[in-house]
Design an enzyme around this catalytic site. Structure first.
Site, PDB file in Angstrom:
ATOM      1  N   LYS A  91      53.803  50.499  70.088  1.00 23.32           N
ATOM      2  CA  LYS A  91      54.955  50.339  69.264  1.00 23.32           C
ATOM      3  C   LYS A  91      56.247  49.945  69.985  1.00 23.32           C
ATOM      4  O   LYS A  91      57.018  49.421  69.591  1.00 23.32           O
ATOM      5  CB  LYS A  91      55.098  51.702  68.523  1.00 23.32           C
ATOM      6  N   ARG A  92      56.227  50.166  71.272  1.00 28.07           N
ATOM      7  CA  ARG A  92      57.327  49.953  72.205  1.00 28.07           C
ATOM      8  C   ARG A  92      57.416  48.480  72.573  1.00 28.07           C
ATOM      9  O   ARG A  92      58.333  47.981  72.818  1.00 28.07           O
ATOM     10  CB  ARG A  92      57.420  50.669  73.404  1.00 28.07           C
TER      11      ARG A  92
END
Ligand code: GLU
Length: 510
Positions: free
Chosen positions: A267-268
Site C-alpha cells: 500500500k505504501r
C-alpha cells in the site's frame, strides 16, 4: 463433482481497505464462476475482533459494486447459505471444534498468552524459534498431558482455553493446486498446531474458513498465494471432519509485484511512486491518513478491470483490451501463471486512455459537467460537448478535460510570457484591432465562415497568417496551446471572442 454447480467465494477480512490484489482475487473468482454459470459468493471473514476496522466491510461492498463484480449471495443480498458474515455464524463453529477434540484431531490447551510469549522469548535467546506442536506439545499445559477430569475441572472453573489442531507427525500432505500442480508439505517440517477455536468463543480463520466452505458448498477455493501455506492444514481439516469427498479444489493466484519487479506491491508503493493501489479512496479511521483510489484518480472501472485481468492471466493471443463480457467468455485458470506479475502504472494509464477514447462526446460531457460545476461553472450541455469534441484526443482522464480546456470556460487572466515575447510584435495591436472590426461583420459564427472571412481579410492586407493567428490564439487561450483556432472562436461565441481580443490587447500592452 463434475455435475455440481460451480460455487466460489471471495472471503475478505474487514481489516482495512481492499488492495488491488484483493480485487483481482474477486475478479478471477467472478470470471471463473460466470463462465461456467456458477455462483459468486461474498463472505465476510470477521472472526478476529481485534483486527476489525470501522468502514472496511462497506468499503469492500462498494469496491465490488464499482467494479461491476456483483455477488450472487452475500451479506444483505440474500442466498440460501447465509448468514454470510462469520460473526453472525458464531454459533455454528463450536460443534466442529468439539467434534475434532472428540475424535482426537484436536486438543484443548490452557497455556496463557503470557506463558507462550515467554516460551517464544526463551527460544529466541537460544537462537531458536518456538512453535506449539510436534516436539513441544507433550510438555505444555494441554489436554494431551493432563487427565480428562482435570480438563473438565479447569473448564468448569472458567479457565480460558483454546482448541488446537493436532498435526499428525511426519506426513507428506500432497494436494493439487490448479495453477501450481501438485504441492507437498511435510507436517513435521513446516506445520505447527494451529489454534482453531479461541477462548472468546470465536473460531479462528482456519476453522471458520473450512467449515463455511463446506457448508456453503464451495467447489473451488481461488485465493492469493499468501494462503498457499494454509492449504495443507485445510486439507487435513477436511479429512479430520470427514468431508474429503466434497473438498473443494484449490487455486492460489500469483502475487502482484512492484513496478520495479521485486517484492509484493504494497500500500505504501502507491504513495511513493504516485499511483493508486486501492480501488477507492480510503481514509484510515485511526490515523485519518488518506490513500488514493482508482475511482477518485479518474480511472474508469472498465480500465481497472482490464488491467487487473492481465495481472496473472493472459488470453494466449495478442489481444489486450477486454470487456467484462469478453473476459467472462475467455477466462480460464489454465492461463493463470504461477510467477508474480509486475504492475506497470504507465500501462494502467494507457488502458484508461483507451476506455476514455471509446466514450462518446456526450458521455464525456456528462462526466465533465460536475467537474465544471465544482468550479462554479455552469455551461450549456452543447457547449461542453463541443469542447469535449475538440480536446478529447489529448486526454486520458476526465480531469484532463479541465487541464486541456479550461480556457473555453474561463477567460485568460495572464498570458504565457514566452509566447508573448516570441509572437507579440509592435504592430500586433493594430492588426488585431483591424481584425476585430472584420470579425464583427461575420454573420454566421461558424468555424468555416470565420476562417473564410479571416483568410480574405489577410489576403487583402497581405499579412502573414502566422503573424496574426498566433497572437489571436494568445488572446483567446492565454498561450500557444489548443485545437483549431477557428473552432475555438466558434465555441467561445462572437461576443466573447471579441471581448477576449480587446482585453488581451489592453493587458499585454501594459
Ligand atoms: N479471510 C481471508 C482473507 O482475508 C480469506 C482467505 C481465503 O480465501 O481463504 O483473504
Amino acid at each position: 463433482m463434475s455435475n455440481q454447480k460451480i460455487r466460489v467465494r471471495f472471503a475478505p477480512s474487514p481489516t482495512g481497505p481492499l488492495h488491488m490484489g484483493g480485487v483481482r482475487t474477486a475478479l478471477f473468482n467472478y470470471l471463473f464462476a460466470k463462465k461456467q454459470g456458477g455462483d459468486f459468493i461474498l463472505r465476510i471473514e470477521d472472526t478476529d475482533q481485534n483486527r476489525f476496522v470501522q468502514g472496511a466491510e462497506e468499503y469492500i461492498a462498494e469496491s465490488l459494486k464499482w467494479c461491476g463484480l456483483h455477488p450472487d449471495e452475500g451479506p444483505g443480498m440474500g442466498g440460501n447459505f447465509g448468514p454470510y458474515r462469520q460473526s453472525e455464524r458464531k454459533h455454528l463453529y463450536k460443534k466442529y471444534a468439539d467434534q475434532l477434540v472428540k475424535s482426537g484431531w484436536a486438543y484443548i490447551a490452557f497455556d496463557t498468552p503470557k506463558e507462550i510469549e515467554k516460551l517464544r522469548t526463551d527460544a529466541e535467546a537460544n537462537k531458536e524459534t518456538f512453535s506449539y506442536g510436534i516436539g513441544t506439545r507433550e510438555k505444555l499445559n494441554n489436554s494431551l498431558n493432563i487427565s480428562e477430569e482435570e480438563v473438565q475441572q479447569k473448564m468448569a472453573a472458567g479457565e480460558p482455553y483454546v482448541v488446537r489442531f493436532k498435526m499428525p507427525e511426519d506426513e507428506d500432505v500432497t494436494e493439487n493446486d490448479i495453477i501450481r500442480g501438485s504441492v507437498t508439505f511435510n507436517t513435521t517440517k513446516s506445520l505447527d498446531d494451529k489454534v482453531l477455536f479461541k477462548s472468546d468463543g470465536m473460531p479462528t480463520y482456519h476453522l471458520a474458513n473450512v467449515v463455511d466452505d463446506h457448508l456453503m458448498e464451495i467447489t473451488h477455493v481461488i485465493r492469493g498465494e499468501e494462503w498457499l501455506s494454509s492449504m495443507p492444514l485445510h486439507v487435513l481439516l477436511y479429512r479430520a471432519l470427514d468431508w474429503e469427498k466434497t473438498k473443494p479444489q484449490f487455486a492460489h493466484l500469483p502475487l502482484i509485484l512492484k513496478p520495479q519487479g521485486k517484492g509484493k506491491l504494497s500500500k505504501r508503493d502507491g504513495d511513493k511512486m504516485g499511483f493508486p493501489v486501492f480501488p477507492l479512496e480510503w481514509k484510515d479511521p485511526a490515523t485519518n491518513e488518506v490513500f488514493r483510489g482508482y475511482r477518485e484518480d479518474g480511472y474508469f472501472p472498465e480500465a481497472f478491470i482490464n488491467l487487473l485481468a492481465l495481472l496473472g492471466w493472459n488470453p494466449g493471443t495478442e489481444q489486450e483490451f477486454f470487456s467484462m463480457e469478453e473476459l467472462t467468455q475467455l477466462f480460464s485458470l489454465d492461463r493463470v501463471v504461477k510467477s508474480g506479475s509486475r504492475f506497470n502504472p504507465e500501462k494502467a494509464k494507457w488502458f484508461n486512455r483507451h476506455y476514455f477514447q471509446q466514450k462518446t462526446e456526450e458521455e464525456l460531457a456528462q462526466l465533465f459537467k460536475p467537474v465544471l460545476e465544482k468550479k462554479g461553472i455552469v455551461a450549456p450541455g452543447e457547449k461542453i460537448t463541443a469542447v469535449v469534441a475538440e480536446i478529447k484526443e489529448r486526454c486520458e482522464f476526465v480531469s484532463d478535460l479541465w487541464e486541456q480546456g479550461s480556457y473555453f470556460f474561463v477567460a485568460p487572466t495572464s498570458y504565457d510570457e514566452k509566447t508573448v515575447k516570441k509572437r507579440w510584435k509592435d504592430d500586433t495591436p493594430e492588426q488585431l484591432a483591424a481584425l476585430t472590426a472584420v470579425l464583427k461583420s461575420v454573420d454566421t459564427w461558424k468555424a468555416e465562415e470565420i476562417k473564410e472571412t479571416f483568410s480574405a481579410f489577410m489576403n487583402e492586407k497581405g499579412w502573414g497568417f502566422g503573424a496574426v493567428m498566433n497572437p489571436l490564439r494568445l488572446c483567446l487561450v492565454g498561450g500557444n496551446m489548443g485545437p483549431d483556432l477557428f473552432k475555438i472562436c466558434e465555441i467561445l461565441g462572437k461576443e466573447e471572442t471579441i471581448q477576449r481580443i480587446e482585453t488581451a490587447v489592453k493587458n499585454i500592452q501594459n
